[in-house]
Design an enzyme around this catalytic site. Structure first.
Site, PDB file in Angstrom:
ATOM      1  CE  LYS A  23      -3.342-113.668 -33.658  1.00  0.00           C
ATOM      2  NZ  LYS A  23      -3.106-112.493 -34.511  1.00  0.00           N
TER       3      LYS A  23
ATOM      4  CD  GLU B 148      -0.631-102.255 -35.040  1.00  0.00           C
ATOM      5  OE1 GLU B 148      -0.825-103.363 -35.562  1.00  0.00           O
ATOM      6  OE2 GLU B 148      -0.267-102.129 -33.841  1.00  0.00           O
TER       7      GLU B 148
ATOM      8  CG  ASN C  21       0.728-122.123 -21.598  1.00  0.00           C
ATOM      9  OD1 ASN C  21       1.676-121.418 -21.924  1.00  0.00           O
ATOM     10  ND2 ASN C  21      -0.515-121.662 -21.556  1.00  0.00           N
ATOM     11  N   GLY C  22       2.954-121.727 -19.248  1.00  0.00           N
ATOM     12  CA  GLY C  22       3.003-120.759 -18.152  1.00  0.00           C
ATOM     13  C   GLY C  22       4.397-120.656 -17.571  1.00  0.00           C
TER      14      GLY C  22
ATOM     15  CD  GLU D  61       4.064-107.630 -34.822  1.00  0.00           C
ATOM     16  OE1 GLU D  61       4.142-108.109 -33.674  1.00  0.00           O
ATOM     17  OE2 GLU D  61       3.011-107.139 -35.268  1.00  0.00           O
TER      18      GLU D  61
ATOM     19  CG  HIS E 221      10.972 -82.887 -27.278  1.00  0.00           C
ATOM     20  ND1 HIS E 221      11.197 -81.908 -26.328  1.00  0.00           N
ATOM     21  CD2 HIS E 221       9.904 -82.467 -28.000  1.00  0.00           C
ATOM     22  CE1 HIS E 221      10.298 -80.949 -26.455  1.00  0.00           C
ATOM     23  NE2 HIS E 221       9.499 -81.265 -27.475  1.00  0.00           N
TER      24      HIS E 221
ATOM     25  CD1 TRP F 226       7.297-117.691 -28.423  1.00  0.00           C
ATOM     26  CD2 TRP F 226       7.368-117.287 -26.242  1.00  0.00           C
ATOM     27  NE1 TRP F 226       7.800-116.418 -28.258  1.00  0.00           N
ATOM     28  CE2 TRP F 226       7.849-116.144 -26.926  1.00  0.00           C
ATOM     29  CE3 TRP F 226       7.327-117.257 -24.842  1.00  0.00           C
ATOM     30  CZ2 TRP F 226       8.284-114.998 -26.259  1.00  0.00           C
ATOM     31  CZ3 TRP F 226       7.758-116.119 -24.168  1.00  0.00           C
ATOM     32  CH2 TRP F 226       8.228-115.003 -24.888  1.00  0.00           C
TER      33      TRP F 226
ATOM     34  CB  CYS G 160       3.629-123.415 -24.478  1.00  0.00           C
ATOM     35  SG  CYS G 160       5.244-122.741 -24.029  1.00  0.00           S
TER      36      CYS G 160
ATOM     37  CE  LYS H  46       1.050-105.990 -36.892  1.00  0.00           C
ATOM     38  NZ  LYS H  46       0.512-105.435 -35.738  1.00  0.00           N
TER      39      LYS H  46
ATOM     40  NE  ARG I 132      -3.055-121.339 -27.184  1.00  0.00           N
ATOM     41  CZ  ARG I 132      -3.240-120.850 -25.969  1.00  0.00           C
ATOM     42  NH1 ARG I 132      -2.222-120.802 -25.128  1.00  0.00           N
ATOM     43  NH2 ARG I 132      -4.410-120.402 -25.593  1.00  0.00           N
TER      44      ARG I 132
END
Length: 586
Positions: free
Chosen positions: A581, A464, A97-98, A471, A487, A71, A2, A468, A27
């Protein structure tokens, strides 16, 4: 994840808070909220994006305000769960935040004492806890510090009270920066919001700050006052816009050739000095998360192939399991775009406890990671605003290649290859090539699954590329090493399933083409990203022939394809759902 901001500004707090939150929206954009103090505390909040809110929408003038863009971690995306949160008396407002890891225990105890909760968040325990301690303590600051001592987890918190003209704030494991000018005071989770501050000061972990006519900082546990210093705010003149592009993501993808050119011009002494640190270490660990982890994986291959040196690449969230191998001769090499990723910072703290040296590669020179490091290498990508990382990723790979070549004693050749890469990357932005990518995106727009394959250096490219695609477009995408197909993953291939195969003119070319043939034989629609066409490919995306650093060229096509898939599905490529982000929680 956040973003929080607090402002003291005579009658201007509302405008400053809103403007700051709009810069922090990367954020988190599940919801937003603002608390403004006048004769009472007035709360404004809602689900959605603060970018859609104007100052005139909030009918109040105020000299003190705090704000939050969210978030969600605890509690759904609802107006009720949006910050700020208040105590029972409606005298205290908090943004946070957290994660408060012990919030359930605290909440149960507070409920037994008669406190009523109206949200599903962990944050709401904070104002109630302060309210409770106000019954025992002499003032708001003392009650706030007592409450902080009860909290477990990483957090930044801002608090205002109806009965005070101060902002109280605290940090433990999450970034918090103070800013001032002649008439205003700011506190924020990101320097990006402090363009009006002439001077700034980064707060240290475990500190609590009282911001009023005077500013004082204390240690949370001991209560002892701490010294702090201001530095000139060099961020004042920076203003980041999308320019001629509709979205930051497209702008940042297009910026990559020029950034790679800058890297080719990096100071040779810096590269070789840091290469010596790697060469002389007794064990080097790359630690990173997400896209930066994929860059680190490329780095592992580059060091093995060019420098004949083994480096360990570890997901930062798992790094503590390997602390037994750390010594004062170990080199930890964290890789991060933001420099604020919680798991990366925790890995650094684990290594520092063993007296290991920290050499970081980071895109934000003002970040917590940069301040914790012994040596810092800055990727010259500039601010990356889109949630999807693109230019930071290619910057990281290019610098890792230069380091590997410097360890091998061949910096000059490394520089030459990076110069060539910059020129080859530019060809990807030819209008005919872009139109081809758009048509391909339209062709596969409605598929449910996309798979990506690579070998050697391009195993990471496959990972990667899949990241992309999923997401941003929300199409399920998975990347695999070509040799792993048999496999299990090949069972997922059905008629028409798109499979993107990354090919370089290198020692694994024949093997990856064989893997492409295997999926084609089972009905896959094979998209080849390669310097040369092949009958196996149903669609060929041409890239430059530079096997030494092929992921640098191959990934651009995947980035652009994911962008066009996202636009084709009517989605916002800058702000995908459920993402933020900067990942500042574990």
């Amino acid at each position: 994840m956040c973003g929080i901001v607090g402002v003291i500004s005579k009658d201007g707090a509302k405008d400053r808070v809103i403007e700051g939150l709009k810069k922090l929206e990367y954020r988190g954009y599940d919801s937003w909220g603002i608390a403004l103090k006048n004769t009472e505390i007035k709360i404004f909040k809602d689900v959605g994006k603060i970018s859609e809110v104007e100052s005139a929408d909030l009918k109040i003038n105020s000299s003190i305000g705090i704000g939050h863009t969210r978030w969600a971690t605890h509690g759904g995306v609802t107006k009720g769960n949006a910050h700020p949160h208040m105590d029972c008396s409606k005298n205290i407002a908090v943004v946070h935040n957290g994660i408060i890891e012990n919030y359930q225990e605290l909440k149960e105890n507070l409920e037994k004492l008669g406190h009523k909760f109206i949200s599903g968040t962990d944050t709401e325990v904070i104002p109630h806890l302060v309210e409770e301690y106000l019954k025992k303590e002499k003032d708001l600051f003392s009650a706030f510090r007592r409450a902080l001592m009860d909290l477990k987890g990483n957090f930044t918190i801002c608090l205002i009270s109806k009965n005070s003209d101060k902002i109280l704030a605290a940090t433990n494991g999450c970034p918090l920066v103070l800013g001032i000018n002649d008439n205003e005071k700011f506190i924020s989770s990101d320097i990006l919001t402090l363009q009006y501050a002439k001077e700034i000061s980064f707060l240290k972990d475990g500190t609590v700050i009282e911001i009023g006519k005077k500013i004082a900082i204390y240690d949370i546990k001991s209560g002892k006052e701490k010294k702090f210093v201001f530095q000139k705010n060099n961020f004042l003149s920076q203003k980041v816009t999308a320019g001629k592009y509709k979205y930051f993501l497209l702008k940042e993808i297009h910026e990559q050739p020029e950034i790679i050119k800058k890297i080719s011009l990096m100071d040779q002494k810096e590269i070789e000095t840091n290469a010596a640190l790697i060469r002389n270490s007794f064990g080097t660990f790359f630690v990173a998360c997400g896209t930066s982890f994929h860059a680190g994986l490329v780095g592992e291959y580059l060091f093995a192939k060019n420098a004949k040196m083994h480096v360990n690449i570890t997901s930062a969230s798992e790094f503590s399991n390997f602390k037994y191998f750390l010594t004062d001769k170990t080199l930890l090499f964290p890789i991060s775009q933001s420099g604020e990723t919680a798991d990366v910072l925790d890995a650094v703290k684990v290594a520092k406890a063993k007296d290991s040296k920290i050499l970081s590669l980071v895109n934000n020179p003002n970040s917590t990671l940069a301040r914790l490091s012994d040596v810092v290498m800055v990727t010259p990508a500039g601010p990356e605003i889109a949630v999807l990382s693109t230019k930071a990723f290619t910057s990281q790979m290019a610098i890792l290649y230069l380091l590997a070549m410097a360890v091998a004693g061949d910096f000059a050749q490394g520089k030459k290859i990076i110069e060539q890469a910059s020129l080859e990357m530019q060809k990807t932005f030819d209008e005919k090539y872009l139109q081809k990518l758009k048509k391909l995106a339209n062709k596969i727009l409605k598929v449910n699954h996309i798979f990506t394959l690579g070998r050697g250096l391009n195993y990471s490219t496959a990972l990667e590329a899949a990241l992309k695609i999923k997401e941003s477009s929300y199409i399920h995408a998975e990347g695999f090493a070509g040799g792993d197909l048999k496999h299990g993953p090949i069972a997922l291939i059905e008629k028409g399933t798109p499979v993107i195969v990354f090919v370089a003119e290198d020692e694994v070319k024949n093997e990856i083409l064989s893997n492409a043939m295997e999926v084609k034989s089972r009905g896959a629609f094979v998209i080849g990203v390669a310097p040369n066409d092949n009958p196996i490919f149903d669609e060929w995306l041409s890239v430059g022939d530079l096997p030494e650093i092929s992921p640098l060229l191959n990934i651009i096509s995947a980035q652009l394809l994911s962008y066009y898939l996202t636009i084709g599905r009517g989605l916002n490529p800058d702000q995908p759902r459920n993402l933020a982000k900067s990942v500042t929680v574990k």
